[in-house]
Scaffold this active site. Structure first.
Site, short mmCIF file in Angstrom:
data_model
loop_
_atom_site.label_atom_id
_atom_site.label_comp_id
_atom_site.label_asym_id
_atom_site.label_seq_id
_atom_site.Cartn_x
_atom_site.Cartn_y
_atom_site.Cartn_z
CE1 TYR A 39 -6.67 -11.50 -8.72
CE2 TYR A 39 -8.31 -11.74 -7.01
CZ TYR A 39 -7.97 -11.78 -8.34
OH TYR A 39 -8.93 -12.08 -9.28
CB CYS A 81 -7.50 0.01 -5.88
SG CYS A 81 -7.13 -1.00 -7.33
CD GLN A 89 -3.01 -0.71 -0.05
OE1 GLN A 89 -3.24 0.45 -0.39
NE2 GLN A 89 -3.56 -1.75 -0.66
CG ASP A 101 -5.96 -6.06 -2.39
OD1 ASP A 101 -6.57 -5.28 -3.13
OD2 ASP A 101 -4.94 -5.74 -1.75
#
Length: 415
Positions: A274, A372, A245, A345
């Site tokens: 992921y 995201c 991140q 993710d």
């Protein structure tokens, strides 16, 4: 497609009253029956725009080059490189931070409503540290002259920079203001110990040379070992400029949201897709205890190696290298058995309808989805809904201040 396929408006200026925010860092206006996607403005403003791109019959793109009536959320840009025709790295430099949070919340709401048929109140949570100097990893393009910078919006042109105010200062200083001859780009990252890693890439995007600069040192050196990142009360190993991140506070925030939504119990099985360096799987493993199981699936070989190191002291955690797609999951699930919780993710494009369909049929009691991109999330939520699931909870985080990006964590459960 040539500009003539649209209205031939490139370079044309006209006045508009700006409508709602749209996904992608712009707002929607209309002129002479056409949609105009306008950057550098805010809903409700009256502005003069200049058309920058006109390739489609129904819409064109423009920059707000003069503000006639300003929004109360408009502020002076803190970055001197931001603005019409300049660096395309940020979308909302001209917006007060609280206003940015409202814009992002509006985008998430609109995407869920339009693509998934869900009307849900959304609040975007700010992370500690403010909207500047948060980017701990970045890629800077390099001009043929060797000068680094960032590209203009929707362009290959490089805007040469002396600084990037959203990038952590030691990382920005390690790249900007230097010449990088024979390179097409430079990746840079700073870890929790303050070690700065740079990797040059050639003009085809292939890695060339990696170096590290330690705090207090003047001369870079060859890397030795992985970088260290901190989250969830412990350190994690990551490849120097590998995925983690970007915001220093984001990993902690997302771990808190994921573990809260997952609510794992002793003896349960978690499937972490992921998985990267094993952040979420590692955070959930203590909750399932010695009788439980956490299977982390990741395609990238370097990330798998980092995950192996990060999870070495958690015997209930396993790292499997493999592609996350519908066929692979169909083969994998019989080996794993029925998972109680699935965490995923995926990249910006999302998991996709087929992966969502397989996971909806996995027998899990909950899927925790880290996204995201709100449009990709909404499309996948719709796929889960078609399979009889519902969106039970959602949290959204401002992990990318000054940009249009927003990170969401969604809890999906069988309806």
């Amino acid at each position: 497609m040539s500009a003539d396929a649209g209205g031939g408006w490139v370079g044309r200026r006209f006045e508009v009253t700006v409508g709602p925010v749209a996904h992608g860092g712009h707002c929607v206006a209309r002129h002479e029956g056409r949609v105009v996607f306008v950057r550098h403005t805010l809903p409700g403003e009256r502005v003069v725009v200049e058309v920058t791109e006109d390739r489609q019959k129904g819409f064109c793109r423009a920059d707000a080059v003069e503000v006639l009536e300003a929004s109360p959320d408009r502020v002076e840009r803190p970055c001197p490189y931001s603005g019409p025709g300049r660096c395309g790295g940020c979308d909302w430099q001209h917006v007060a931070h609280e206003g940015q949070l409202r814009l992002k919340a509006a985008v998430v709401r609109e995407q869920l409503s339009r693509l998934a048929g869900i009307d849900l109140p959304v609040v975007v949570e700010a992370l500690p540290g403010g909207p500047l100097r948060w980017r701990s990893r970045a890629r800077f393009a390099v001009e043929r002259t060797g000068e680094p910078g960032l590209r203009r919006h929707r362009s290959h042109d490089v805007v040469v920079l002396d600084d990037c105010p959203i990038t952590v200062e030691p990382a920005a200083r390690a790249v900007l203001g230097r010449r990088w001859l024979d390179s097409g780009a430079v990746d840079v990252a700073i870890d929790s110990a303050g070690v700065v890693t740079t990797t040059t890439l050639d003009r085809r995007g292939r890695p060339q040379e990696t170096q590290v600069l330690r705090p207090g040192a003047d001369v870079p050196e060859e890397p030795a070992g992985r970088a260290q990142r901190s989250a969830g009360g412990r350190d994690w190993e990551v490849e120097g400029t590998g995925f983690w991140q970007v915001h220093p506070a984001a990993a902690d925030a997302l771990v808190g949201a994921v573990t809260g939504f997952a609510a794992v119990q002793p003896g349960e099985t978690v499937l972490d897709l992921y998985a990267g360096a094993g952040l979420f799987g590692g955070a959930l493993a203590p909750g399932v205890g010695a009788a439980g199981r956490v299977v982390c699936v990741e395609y990238d070989e370097a990330a798998c190696a980092a995950a192996d190191a990060n999870l070495a002291e958690l015997p209930q955690a396993e790292v499997w290298q493999g592609e996350v797609d519908a066929a692979g999951l169909t083969d994998l699930l019989p080996d794993v058995g029925r998972p109680d919780v699935v965490v995923l993710d995926p990249p910006r494009a999302g998991a996709g309808r087929e992966v969502s369909r397989v996971l909806a049929g996995s027998g899990a009691r909950a899927v925790v989805y880290v996204a995201c991109d709100p449009a990709s999330l909404a499309r996948d939520v719709a796929a889960f809904a078609d399979a009889g699931w519902r969106l039970a909870q959602l949290r959204a985080f401002d992990c990318f201040p000054m940009t249009a990006h927003v990170e969401c964590v969604a809890l999906l459960v069988p309806a």
